[in-house]
Design a protein around this motif. Structure first.
Motif, PDB file in Angstrom:
ATOM      1  N   LEU A  49       0.816  -1.205   0.000  1.00  0.00           N
ATOM      2  CA  LEU A  49       0.000   0.000   0.000  1.00  0.00           C
ATOM      3  C   LEU A  49       0.856   1.263   0.000  1.00  0.00           C
ATOM      4  CD1 LEU A  49      -2.740  -1.086   2.574  1.00  0.00           C
ATOM      5  CD2 LEU A  49      -2.969  -0.959   0.088  1.00  0.00           C
ATOM      6  N   VAL A  50       1.943   1.239   0.745  1.00  0.00           N
ATOM      7  CA  VAL A  50       2.823   2.405   0.828  1.00  0.00           C
ATOM      8  C   VAL A  50       3.673   2.545  -0.433  1.00  0.00           C
ATOM      9  CG1 VAL A  50       4.846   3.344   2.029  1.00  0.00           C
ATOM     10  CG2 VAL A  50       2.891   2.484   3.342  1.00  0.00           C
ATOM     11  N   GLY A  51       4.238   1.430  -0.899  1.00  0.00           N
ATOM     12  CA  GLY A  51       5.159   1.499  -2.019  1.00  0.00           C
ATOM     13  C   GLY A  51       4.493   1.559  -3.381  1.00  0.00           C
ATOM     14  N   LYS A  52       3.624   0.588  -3.661  1.00  0.00           N
ATOM     15  CA  LYS A  52       3.005   0.494  -4.981  1.00  0.00           C
ATOM     16  C   LYS A  52       1.845   1.467  -5.154  1.00  0.00           C
ATOM     17  CE  LYS A  52       5.359  -2.859  -6.960  1.00  0.00           C
ATOM     18  NZ  LYS A  52       6.122  -2.645  -8.206  1.00  0.00           N
ATOM     19  N   ARG A  53       0.923   1.462  -4.208  1.00  0.00           N
ATOM     20  CA  ARG A  53      -0.259   2.318  -4.350  1.00  0.00           C
ATOM     21  C   ARG A  53       0.033   3.751  -3.917  1.00  0.00           C
ATOM     22  NH1 ARG A  53      -4.979   0.525  -5.608  1.00  0.00           N
ATOM     23  NH2 ARG A  53      -6.047   2.111  -4.364  1.00  0.00           N
ATOM     24  N   GLY A  54       0.730   3.909  -2.804  1.00  0.00           N
ATOM     25  CA  GLY A  54       1.039   5.253  -2.313  1.00  0.00           C
ATOM     26  C   GLY A  54       2.237   5.890  -2.984  1.00  0.00           C
ATOM     27  N   LYS A  55       3.007   5.073  -3.730  1.00  0.00           N
ATOM     28  CA  LYS A  55       4.177   5.573  -4.477  1.00  0.00           C
ATOM     29  C   LYS A  55       5.126   6.393  -3.604  1.00  0.00           C
ATOM     30  CE  LYS A  55       1.597   5.632  -8.839  1.00  0.00           C
ATOM     31  NZ  LYS A  55       1.990   4.252  -9.140  1.00  0.00           N
ATOM     32  N   ALA A  56       5.396   5.891  -2.400  1.00  0.00           N
ATOM     33  CA  ALA A  56       6.372   6.570  -1.545  1.00  0.00           C
ATOM     34  C   ALA A  56       7.741   6.503  -2.215  1.00  0.00           C
ATOM     35  CB  ALA A  56       6.421   5.897  -0.176  1.00  0.00           C
ATOM     36  N   PRO A  57       8.448   7.613  -2.351  1.00  0.00           N
ATOM     37  CA  PRO A  57       9.726   7.625  -3.066  1.00  0.00           C
ATOM     38  C   PRO A  57      10.823   6.858  -2.331  1.00  0.00           C
ATOM     39  CG  PRO A  57       9.302   9.758  -2.057  1.00  0.00           C
ATOM     40  CD  PRO A  57       8.047   8.945  -1.883  1.00  0.00           C
ATOM     41  N   ASP A  58      11.804   6.427  -3.098  1.00  0.00           N
ATOM     42  CA  ASP A  58      12.931   5.703  -2.524  1.00  0.00           C
ATOM     43  C   ASP A  58      13.583   6.558  -1.440  1.00  0.00           C
ATOM     44  OD1 ASP A  58      14.252   3.211  -2.748  1.00  0.00           O
ATOM     45  OD2 ASP A  58      15.986   4.209  -3.619  1.00  0.00           O
ATOM     46  N   GLY A  59      13.939   5.928  -0.354  1.00  0.00           N
ATOM     47  CA  GLY A  59      14.529   6.631   0.778  1.00  0.00           C
ATOM     48  C   GLY A  59      13.525   7.064   1.825  1.00  0.00           C
ATOM     49  N   SER A  60      12.251   6.879   1.535  1.00  0.00           N
ATOM     50  CA  SER A  60      11.210   7.261   2.498  1.00  0.00           C
ATOM     51  C   SER A  60      11.232   6.346   3.711  1.00  0.00           C
ATOM     52  CB  SER A  60       9.827   7.191   1.845  1.00  0.00           C
ATOM     53  OG  SER A  60       9.700   8.100   0.794  1.00  0.00           O
TER      54      SER A  60
END
Length: 272
Positions: A181-192
């Protein structure tokens, strides 16, 4: 992923059926047709879906319907079409009949699950999340029954316990999806570095680091770049797609990188 344990999962599933029975038993007449947070579904429809899924697991085919369920606006995929076959197929049943059907199929499922060996429960099968052990499917059933109990309670205005053992087991299904949910759907940038601070009955902190991919960790290596604070009751309903963050602007607090935080809370729904 959390370790699967037979006794807690099956006991939670049985407790979930009992809790649903207790909520449904007093209902009469039009109360069965109260709209729920699920588009197009009443309490009657939710129970039809529950009966249908347990019937599928018992090898009972879905009833024939006279309409093309795929043409309905709230049916988005083949799983939704299967669910709708049961909803339409049982639409003519009175409330008391629905309760009897629910009791009958869950009684059969209890017997079936009681006779299953550890090897049978560990065997890989098809589940809503792909191939997985049969016992994982039963944990998904705990989650599904719990979420639908909340749907019914919310529709009827009947509060219930949302922080007991059953709730914690059901919540594991959401917890396992947080990285996605955070990475794929929320697209949190690398390093978050994301912290979800949940208050309320399922209070906990969920930490996610994004390093090539997003993953849940026990502790962050440094201060969170984004912190999202909200009640676990709201988080559960957001993850279940029952509401949206836009409808609760005063109930969600974002600190740090609020742009990423907003994108995450706007994309928490993961159920089919």
């Amino acid at each position: 992923m959390n370790t699967l344990q037979k006794e807690p999962i099956l006991e939670a599933l049985f407790e979930g059926w009992e809790a649903l029975d207790q909520v449904l038993s007093p209902l009469t007449g039009d109360a069965w047709f109260t709209p729920t947070p699920l588009p197009g579904w009443t309490v009657h429809d939710v129970v039809a879906h529950l009966i249908g899924t347990e019937s599928l697991l018992e090898g009972i085919p879905a009833p024939h319907t006279s309409i093309d369920v795929r043409s309905l606006g709230h049916v988005r995929n083949e799983m939704g079409a299967f669910n709708e076959q049961w909803v339409e197929g049982l639409r003519g049943c009175a409330g008391w009949e629905m309760l009897e059907k629910f009791r009958e199929i869950t009684a059969r499922r209890r017997v079936e699950l009681a006779r299953m060996t550890d090897e049978m429960l560990a065997a890989e099968t098809t589940t809503p999340v792909g191939p997985a052990p049969y016992l994982r499917f039963m944990r998904i059933r705990v989650f599904d029954c719990w979420m639908h109990e909340l749907d019914i309670r919310d529709a009827l205005g009947v509060p219930g316990e949302e922080g007991d053992r059953r709730a914690n087991i059901a919540f594991m299904e959401i917890g396992d999806a947080v990285g996605y949910l955070v990475g794929k759907r929320g697209k949190a940038p690398d390093g978050s570095r994301i912290t979800l601070e949940l208050t309320g009955p399922l209070a906990r902190d969920i930490h996610v680091v994004v390093d090539g991919r997003a993953r849940v960790v026990d502790e962050l290596p440094a201060e969170a770049t984004t912190t999202i604070t909200l009640d676990s009751r709201l988080f559960t309903r957001l993850a279940g797609g029952r509401t949206t963050a836009v409808e609760h602007p005063d109930d969600i607090r974002l600190t740090g990188d609020t742009t990423t935080g907003k994108r995450i809370v706007d994309n928490l729904a993961f159920t089919i």
